[in-house]
Design a protein around this motif. Sequence first.
Motif, PDB file in Angstrom:
ATOM      1  N   GLY A   1     -46.142 -32.473  -9.700  1.00  0.00           N
ATOM      2  CA  GLY A   1     -47.587 -32.413  -9.535  1.00  0.00           C
ATOM      3  C   GLY A   1     -48.225 -31.491 -10.545  1.00  0.00           C
ATOM      4  N   HIS A   2     -49.539 -31.311 -10.399  1.00  0.00           N
ATOM      5  CA  HIS A   2     -50.289 -30.379 -11.225  1.00  0.00           C
ATOM      6  C   HIS A   2     -50.507 -29.051 -10.512  1.00  0.00           C
ATOM      7  N   LYS A   3     -50.384 -29.071  -9.186  1.00  0.00           N
ATOM      8  CA  LYS A   3     -50.636 -27.878  -8.378  1.00  0.00           C
ATOM      9  C   LYS A   3     -49.511 -27.712  -7.368  1.00  0.00           C
ATOM     10  N   VAL A   4     -49.133 -26.444  -7.115  1.00  0.00           N
ATOM     11  CA  VAL A   4     -48.178 -26.124  -6.057  1.00  0.00           C
ATOM     12  C   VAL A   4     -48.927 -25.270  -5.037  1.00  0.00           C
ATOM     13  N   ILE A   5     -48.888 -25.705  -3.794  1.00  0.00           N
ATOM     14  CA  ILE A   5     -49.710 -25.100  -2.742  1.00  0.00           C
ATOM     15  C   ILE A   5     -48.796 -24.417  -1.733  1.00  0.00           C
ATOM     16  N   TYR A   6     -48.969 -23.111  -1.588  1.00  0.00           N
ATOM     17  CA  TYR A   6     -48.199 -22.314  -0.629  1.00  0.00           C
ATOM     18  C   TYR A   6     -49.105 -22.000   0.562  1.00  0.00           C
ATOM     19  N   LYS A   7     -48.682 -22.372   1.763  1.00  0.00           N
ATOM     20  CA  LYS A   7     -49.421 -22.056   2.977  1.00  0.00           C
ATOM     21  C   LYS A   7     -48.766 -20.829   3.614  1.00  0.00           C
ATOM     22  N   ILE A   8     -49.465 -19.697   3.527  1.00  0.00           N
ATOM     23  CA  ILE A   8     -48.907 -18.397   3.883  1.00  0.00           C
ATOM     24  C   ILE A   8     -49.491 -17.933   5.229  1.00  0.00           C
ATOM     25  N   PRO A   9     -48.628 -17.661   6.215  1.00  0.00           N
ATOM     26  CA  PRO A   9     -49.151 -17.162   7.495  1.00  0.00           C
ATOM     27  C   PRO A   9     -49.520 -15.688   7.422  1.00  0.00           C
ATOM     28  N   ALA A  10     -50.357 -15.253   8.350  1.00  0.00           N
ATOM     29  CA  ALA A  10     -50.729 -13.841   8.446  1.00  0.00           C
ATOM     30  C   ALA A  10     -49.474 -13.005   8.650  1.00  0.00           C
ATOM     31  N   GLY A  11     -49.466 -11.805   8.062  1.00  0.00           N
ATOM     32  CA  GLY A  11     -48.330 -10.921   8.203  1.00  0.00           C
ATOM     33  C   GLY A  11     -47.298 -11.031   7.107  1.00  0.00           C
ATOM     34  N   VAL A  12     -47.545 -11.872   6.131  1.00  0.00           N
ATOM     35  CA  VAL A  12     -46.614 -12.060   5.014  1.00  0.00           C
ATOM     36  C   VAL A  12     -47.248 -11.500   3.742  1.00  0.00           C
ATOM     37  N   LYS A  13     -46.561 -10.576   3.098  1.00  0.00           N
ATOM     38  CA  LYS A  13     -47.006 -10.062   1.807  1.00  0.00           C
ATOM     39  C   LYS A  13     -46.305 -10.872   0.706  1.00  0.00           C
ATOM     40  N   VAL A  14     -47.086 -11.461  -0.149  1.00  0.00           N
ATOM     41  CA  VAL A  14     -46.540 -12.245  -1.255  1.00  0.00           C
ATOM     42  C   VAL A  14     -46.336 -11.318  -2.446  1.00  0.00           C
ATOM     43  N   LEU A  15     -45.074 -11.156  -2.849  1.00  0.00           N
ATOM     44  CA  LEU A  15     -44.744 -10.288  -3.978  1.00  0.00           C
ATOM     45  C   LEU A  15     -44.734 -11.043  -5.301  1.00  0.00           C
ATOM     46  N   ASP A  16     -44.390 -12.344  -5.244  1.00  0.00           N
ATOM     47  CA  ASP A  16     -44.374 -13.132  -6.480  1.00  0.00           C
ATOM     48  C   ASP A  16     -44.220 -14.606  -6.123  1.00  0.00           C
ATOM     49  N   LEU A  17     -44.791 -15.455  -6.944  1.00  0.00           N
ATOM     50  CA  LEU A  17     -44.630 -16.906  -6.859  1.00  0.00           C
ATOM     51  C   LEU A  17     -44.350 -17.419  -8.264  1.00  0.00           C
ATOM     52  N   LYS A  18     -43.312 -18.232  -8.396  1.00  0.00           N
ATOM     53  CA  LYS A  18     -42.940 -18.796  -9.691  1.00  0.00           C
ATOM     54  C   LYS A  18     -42.459 -20.227  -9.490  1.00  0.00           C
ATOM     55  N   TYR A  19     -42.041 -20.834 -10.583  1.00  0.00           N
ATOM     56  CA  TYR A  19     -41.469 -22.179 -10.500  1.00  0.00           C
ATOM     57  C   TYR A  19     -40.434 -22.339 -11.608  1.00  0.00           C
ATOM     58  N   ARG A  20     -39.574 -23.309 -11.434  1.00  0.00           N
ATOM     59  CA  ARG A  20     -38.597 -23.702 -12.460  1.00  0.00           C
ATOM     60  C   ARG A  20     -38.874 -25.161 -12.813  1.00  0.00           C
ATOM     61  N   GLU A  21     -39.101 -25.417 -14.083  1.00  0.00           N
ATOM     62  CA  GLU A  21     -39.211 -26.808 -14.514  1.00  0.00           C
ATOM     63  C   GLU A  21     -37.829 -27.323 -14.889  1.00  0.00           C
ATOM     64  N   THR A  22     -37.452 -28.457 -14.335  1.00  0.00           N
ATOM     65  CA  THR A  22     -36.257 -29.154 -14.781  1.00  0.00           C
ATOM     66  C   THR A  22     -36.659 -30.584 -15.126  1.00  0.00           C
ATOM     67  N   GLY A  23     -35.785 -31.259 -15.830  1.00  0.00           N
ATOM     68  CA  GLY A  23     -36.093 -32.632 -16.208  1.00  0.00           C
ATOM     69  C   GLY A  23     -35.107 -33.130 -17.229  1.00  0.00           C
ATOM     70  N   TYR A  24     -35.281 -34.360 -17.637  1.00  0.00           N
ATOM     71  CA  TYR A  24     -34.358 -34.975 -18.588  1.00  0.00           C
ATOM     72  C   TYR A  24     -34.353 -34.184 -19.901  1.00  0.00           C
ATOM     73  N   ASP A  25     -33.179 -34.020 -20.479  1.00  0.00           N
ATOM     74  CA  ASP A  25     -33.025 -33.177 -21.660  1.00  0.00           C
ATOM     75  C   ASP A  25     -33.339 -33.960 -22.929  1.00  0.00           C
ATOM     76  N   THR A  26     -34.620 -34.049 -23.226  1.00  0.00           N
ATOM     77  CA  THR A  26     -35.071 -34.674 -24.463  1.00  0.00           C
ATOM     78  C   THR A  26     -36.269 -33.890 -24.964  1.00  0.00           C
ATOM     79  N   GLU A  27     -36.534 -33.991 -26.249  1.00  0.00           N
ATOM     80  CA  GLU A  27     -37.659 -33.275 -26.849  1.00  0.00           C
ATOM     81  C   GLU A  27     -38.768 -34.255 -27.227  1.00  0.00           C
ATOM     82  N   PHE A  28     -39.990 -33.754 -27.273  1.00  0.00           N
ATOM     83  CA  PHE A  28     -41.127 -34.547 -27.721  1.00  0.00           C
ATOM     84  C   PHE A  28     -41.114 -34.607 -29.248  1.00  0.00           C
TER      85      PHE A  28
END
Length: 774
Positions: free
Chosen positions: A303-330
């Motif tokens: 997708g274009h957006k990643v949506i985290y639904k965080i409940p009360a009482g949770v401190k978010v220290l960091d959010l990241k992502y890993r892109e994987t996919g077919y190993d080819t270059e543009f």
Amino acid sequence: MSKLILCFILIFQINLLNGQDIWEANWITYPDSQNESNSWFSFRKDFDLKKLPEEALAKIAIDSKYWLWINGEMVVFEGGLKRGPNPKDTYYDVVDISAYLTIGSNNISVLGWYFGKDGFSHISSGKFGFLFECITPEITILTDASWKVIQNEAYQTCPSPFPNFRLPESSIRYDATKDPGKWYANDFSTKNWKNARVLGTPPMSPWNKLELRPIPQWKDSKLVSYAQAPAFPFQYNRDTTITCILPTNLQITPYLKIETKEEGHIIEIITDNFMGGSEPNVYAQYVSRKGVQEYESYGWMNGHKVIYKIPAGVKVLDLKYRETGYDTEFAGSFTSSGDFLNSIWEKAQRTLYITMRDNFMDCPDRERAQWWGDVVIQAGQSFYALDTLSHLLIKKGMYELINWQRPDGTLFSPIPAGNWDKELPVQMLTSIGYYGFWNYYLNTDDIQTISDLYDGVKKYLHIWDFNDNGAVKVRHGGWSWGDWGENIDLELITNMFYYLALKGAANMAEDLNLMEDVSEYRQLMEKIKIVVNSDFWNGTAYRHPDYKGKTDDRSQALAVVSGIADKEKYPALLKIFKKEEHASPYMEKFVLEALFKMGYVDYAIERMKNRYGDMVNHPEYTTLFEGWGIGEMGYGGGTTNHSWSGGPLTLLSQYLCGIEPIEPGYKLFQIVPNPGSVKHASATIQSVKGIIKSSFENSNDIFKLNVTIPKATEAIIGIPAEKITTIKLDNKSIWKNGSEINNKEILKYYGIENGHILFRVSDGVYYFEAIRND
């Protein structure tokens, strides 16, 4: 040394090691495994090593996916391929683990994910199993009863909505209160784990013969920050939603680092593509434990957006992502004076990449399925947009298509599949024909693949029947699908695609020196051409006598690109293309190609803008849609990332900039631009012979063309002939007022053909300048 060469060297080494498919390792499993869907297992092997091997090729097989650590370091992120190379067998990976081994104590740790259900891209074996074998003079590691294993109960299944039936993957819920700890670390003890249960050595049911993974392991970005996200740490005293923006439409696995004072908080992670094409895709949940914790969900999403639904009482220290996919270059590129043309090419390239992984897929959300009608369009784009490693995914799909062929000769897709078996006859003809298998060979010169698969092509062509007049009878198969939309002249489309299938088969048979087959195919082609032009041409359009709808623009286009329509019909056909717009984005590629081939370049671009304008100009999406709109306005569910809409990418590089192979493997090719009124355009492709470039400037007074021809190739260069009086090569005249001027850099002068002045050159960089005179 290129990645492709390294890949082939590795495959050669592996084949030497394999001998005659003799395996010493055993398939193993969890002793209490019930083979339930979405089951996860942790395996571990501890051992000592006195001497390090220079190379240690490990062969690994699993149903369905695995993650590999050695001495606590991740070696493979999501190994394994969806089953299967044919309806019975299973793929295996080879990984060189030598760089991760140390003198003394070592451990190999593997997390296995068993899908446990069929899909449109996977056929489940019905049983979970894991296999590992690494044999060198210094080391022998084989899966056997000495391996330790647990069922990793932290991995669970998310509640509904469940992924639609086309996907073998489940949505992953991770309960951190059941986390077994860092079980892949060197100091972890497995004393409470069970010994694995031995099942037997390959080949054995249900995995049967093991076939080497024919494509590279995934490209891996490691964990990176989002393009847009809030500043961390981040905490609300109420439930909140955090939307993180990706730089473009990507295949990703989401990551979080949080802190909580109590366990049991449920965090939901979803993307904006969750309802891909109106039906559920995958999502993720995380159930917290107390304290600081981090987690990465291993089920990829897009997708274009990643949506985290965080409940009360949770401190978010960091959010990241890993892109994987077919190993080819543009490796391919395109630019021009037209912003729209640049945008559609770039969006097509992005859409192409997002639909590549285990196989080419129609879309990365609703289905992830290798529909071969889509693959034909995607393969055509790959040759112009990507590096040569992309060819391996095309080749994999070709072998799968023929290896899944039924004994009666029928072909079907998507494959591999465990819950689909319907033949789509028109798509199958497209696949094995001129735009499918032949185009692969034309771009790669891979005669071995064509030789291996040719009998399957021939077998499929021979199951078709004919009417008394020589026309092909429509095969209804399992799904008589010619295209989305209305006004589909299926009889005519079928004859056109059968003709193109014969054309591709005849070309392949000729290069395989099967001259009897060549003669058979070309005689059939001539019969079809005669009947189409005599019985189906009414003086203003091609129409089957039984067809009652509006004139089908698809059929007219196929008549042109196949070569059935002669040039005298072009003006009448242009009138149809200016009136009729029934093709889906999939079939529109052939309509636009017909316009380019007929020489109506400016109208081809005008129609391209009109038809693709909404999706190209849409500010929220970096990819192209399944239909002309999205959601209810689209076809088949209306996904927003469907690479069958990327046909214009191929056309802009192939026709506008003029790069096209003539002989297999680009030994001889052409650069014959068709600029129309486009002021300038340039294209670069990575062919199997090297980088090819075409760049032109086009004005009323002058046409300039720069080309790069790789070593050991020759090219035919075409200069648009209209109003040209003089042509210079590197400031030296080579043509004037209709006559060639001798120049040692020109191998041959062909004269004027199809509106172009043609020259043949060898490898090098050339600068042509053509003077126009009103």
